[in-house]
Write an enzyme that holds these catalytic residues in place. Sequence first.
Site, PDB file in Angstrom:
ATOM      1  CE  LYS A  80      25.931  21.326  -9.733  1.00 26.95           C
ATOM      2  NZ  LYS A  80      26.420  20.162 -10.517  1.00 26.95           N
ATOM      3  CB  SER A 155      23.052  18.349 -11.349  1.00 25.24           C
ATOM      4  OG  SER A 155      24.460  18.354 -11.237  1.00 25.24           O
ATOM      5  CB  SER A 179      26.335  17.618 -13.681  1.00 21.61           C
ATOM      6  OG  SER A 179      25.268  16.787 -13.319  1.00 21.61           O
TER       7      SER A 179
HETATM    8  N1  GLN Z   1      22.666  13.034 -14.366  1.00 20.25           N
HETATM    9  C1  GLN Z   1      23.649  12.213 -13.718  1.00 20.25           C
HETATM   10  C2  GLN Z   1      23.146  11.793 -12.360  1.00 20.25           C
HETATM   11  O1  GLN Z   1      22.051  12.124 -12.042  1.00 20.25           O
HETATM   12  C3  GLN Z   1      24.954  12.957 -13.619  1.00 20.25           C
HETATM   13  C4  GLN Z   1      24.935  14.001 -12.572  1.00 20.25           C
HETATM   14  C5  GLN Z   1      26.223  14.747 -12.428  1.00 20.25           C
HETATM   15  O2  GLN Z   1      27.082  14.740 -13.289  1.00 20.25           O
HETATM   16  N2  GLN Z   1      26.360  15.363 -11.276  1.00 20.25           N
HETATM   17  O3  GLN Z   1      23.807  11.136 -11.615  1.00 20.25           O
END
Ligand code: GLN
Length: 487
Positions: A80, A155, A179
Amino acid sequence: MPELYYKSAADLSRLLASGEISARELIQSVIDRTQNVEEKVHAFLRFDPEAALAKAAQCDERRSAGKSLGPLDGIPVALKDLICESGQGLTCGSRILEKYVSPYDATCVAKLKENGTILWGRMNMDEFAMGSSTENSGYQNTANPWDVSRIPGGSSGGSAAAVAAGETIAALGSDTGGSIRQPASLCGVVGLKPSYGLVSRYGLAAFASSLDQIGPITRTVEDSALLLQAIAGYDTLDSTSYQADIPDYTASLNSAPKPWKLGLPKEYFEEGLDPQIRQLVEKVIDFYKSEGCQIIEVSLPHTNLALPVYYVLAPAEASSNLARYDGVRYSHRSKQANDHVGLYFKSRGEGFGPEVKRRIILGTYVLSSGYYDAYYLRAQKVRTLIRNDFLEAFKQVDALITPVSPTAAFKIGERSGDPLSMYLSDIYTLSVNLAGLPGISVPCGFNSDKMPVGVQLIGQPYREAELLSIAHLYDSVHRFGMEHPVL
Ligand code: GLN
């Protein structure tokens, strides 16, 4: 050998060890696959076939000299794009870091290199890991390989989509509120968020430092154990790193004492859960029952507070972490500014996308004087209640079974105008981060649209070995992560 790109890391490791395939053949198969399907998937921000082939040649030389670096030597892994890899770009999915190059390796990257993996691509993501669909990337949308009109989750959407599409054998993602697990679930692969502090965060661009964890995205639970083995462990460079010996996760996969007591938190099966997902999770529960596990209903009474608590704490931490992108030391520098305060405003205004700005504003607000006690401090206290709920449940059970996401992958664009409905995608995953626990998403079938669905298993703090064994019992029989989309 056909379709090497769709095998598990464990199977490939055996083929490499026996000399049936070479690391060069393997990476070539992954490169060819990527060149065939990437125009549909858009999982990568950057990849370098030449460099990957050169690394594979080194693997093959090592192996023929009898100096293999272990089971991951020669296995392609993608990162990532918020994990530092020396000499490689690091955008965090943001335009503000378009030209940034990592000056050093993250600890997990150094460890993957010591294990001989071929780090071969940098994966698309929501900007600074804020999002659940990868639509907040400053660069491109990634498609779900099972239906390219749908989102891959987020994400870590690029990482999950690439594993599902056969464009890499494994990937690393990061998980602050879901994420790793949510995109793994939506793409039909395995995603593990380790306990807080088990994997060093040194070299991970910070979103919310008290919640962030790096973890593997793979096709099987066995592969998840292999990758975790390589990246877990105490690190003096991360002050929140967990100090303990790391067990042998792969060796214990089949040997853990059974049967387990598994808890069903009733709050995770109430309204809002898609009935088809409920049914698929119920089949998983039936499987564990048939294996002699005892299923016990438990309650996590503060569950409904997880979303508001997360959306106070995560933005608060983000607002302070992201202050470093000021156009002076790091990041895009505006050419429109006339004075130094103007430079901050303009550089940040031009470089950050709308969701990141929303979080910074929210986070700055909840930390501001006069509001700190009412929001931030209160949220910290409720966070403790949420953690205590889990610890209470774990007096009765070894692990918990829940859905990962209330719905399967939705259409690109369907929720992008509605932040609240996007935030609800993580309703079943956020608490695990707030409580610092390990959680794994394991593919458990498909809905009537042929979209993959995952089940979440939540373990006790730092008991990844047990969690992986529980997950492996199911996964080694069902292997839904080895099914492939038609692209
Ligand atoms: N979807 C959640 C957010 O937008 C979690 C994101 C993540 O785990 N990085 O904060």
